[in-house]
Design a protein around this motif. Structure first.
Motif: not given
Length: 305
Positions: A144, A148-149, A152, A160, A163, A223, A249, A251-252, A255-256
């Motif tokens: 992403a 956006d990440l 999110a 996450h 991440t 990020t 993914w 949810h993300l 935003r993408s």
């Protein structure tokens, strides 16, 4: 921590195969790429994840070239056979995207289909958003835009956890690398010889002399902060989001999708999780080649309109 061992030569990832190894001069450094296909064919650039290298794509380079593309799987600066200059304050997402823009030109092309996985996907997003004339299509592989990440993660941090735990991973040892690879792949792949081979190459790559700073820097790109001018840039190129059908993914992706102004599709490669190019190379090649053909045909139609 990794055991104290003698650093390895970059030659440990100079693998033989149906491709040629090339050093591409751009922006004052040399980037390594494993290249196949005819230079006059449309260019496909493959960008690796934070804990891998060009070798992630070793099984898809020649098949993509056979589909009519000039293919380059690139080692990011600091990785593999690419140069490893000292870190500076300018080694950020702008530098990483500029490196790939320079590489596209140095390979004799005006634009490319850019495929990026993980942190390579972060770079691909930045390139598509800020060098729009150079990107004929974007394939985001479990990745992403960093803005956006970050948003999110702030909205739903429970999606996450992996991440958020990643910043120190390049400093950890074999067990941490193994856990990360297993968590990034589907069960069918985890027990295969290909999984053991991939882990071995990742561990070898991490031990290349002076590679660790580049890995730490690239890992942070996921990020990365961006300038105000880059904050709201959108992607006009046709875009393919390759990602597993998991809540994180989905949810993300919402935003993408808001960042993409061009045509977009969301796909999942069967029997894979986050690394479809590693887990199921034939299906990955088919998916990317179909997308790249359509993007190239659309670009040619626009040029003749």
């Amino acid at each position: 921590m990794f055991p104290r061992r003698r650093p390895l030569s970059p030659s440990v990832v100079e693998l033989d195969g149906p491709f040629r190894h090339q050093l591409v001069h751009t922006r004052g450094i040399r980037l390594h790429a494993a290249v196949a296909g005819r230079p006059q064919d449309p260019l496909v650039v493959l960008l690796h994840s934070a804990f891998g290298g060009w070798f992630e794509y070793r099984r898809v380079i020649a098949p993509l070239a056979a589909r009519g593309f000039h293919v380059a799987a690139v080692d990011a600066r600091g990785y593999g056979l690419s140069d490893k200059p000292p870190s500076t304050a300018g080694d950020d997402l702008r530098t990483a995207a500029g490196d790939i823009a320079g590489l596209i030109r140095a390979l004799g092309h005006e634009q490319a289909i850019v495929v990026g996985a993980d942190s390579g996907g972060t770079v691909a997003w930045a390139l598509a958003a800020n060098y729009p004339d150079m990107v004929a299509g974007l394939v985001s592989v479990s990745a992403a835009h960093p803005v956006d990440l970050r948003r999110a993660i702030a909205a739903r941090p429970w999606y996450h956890v992996r991440t958020m735990a990643r910043p120190g991973l390049p400093l950890l040892g074999t067990a941490a690398y193994r856990r990360h690879l297993l968590a990034s792949t589907a069960p069918e792949f985890r027990h295969s010889p290909e999984c053991a081979e991939e882990l071995h190459l990742r561990l070898q790559s991490a031990r290349i002399s002076n590679a660790r700073p580049g890995m730490l820097r690239t890992n942070r790109l996921l990020t990365a902060s961006v300038s105000a001018r880059w904050l709201h840039t959108t992607v006009a190129a046709p875009t393919l989001l390759l990602q597993p059908p998991l809540p994180m993914w989905r949810h993300l992706a919402r935003r993408s999708l808001r960042r993409i102004s061009g045509d977009v599709a969301v796909r999942h490669v069967a029997r894979t999780r986050d690394l479809p190019h590693v887990e199921n190379p034939p299906a990955f090649v088919e998916t990317v080649a179909e997308f790249a053909d359509n993007a190239d045909n659309a670009d040619n139609a626009d040029n003749h309109a």
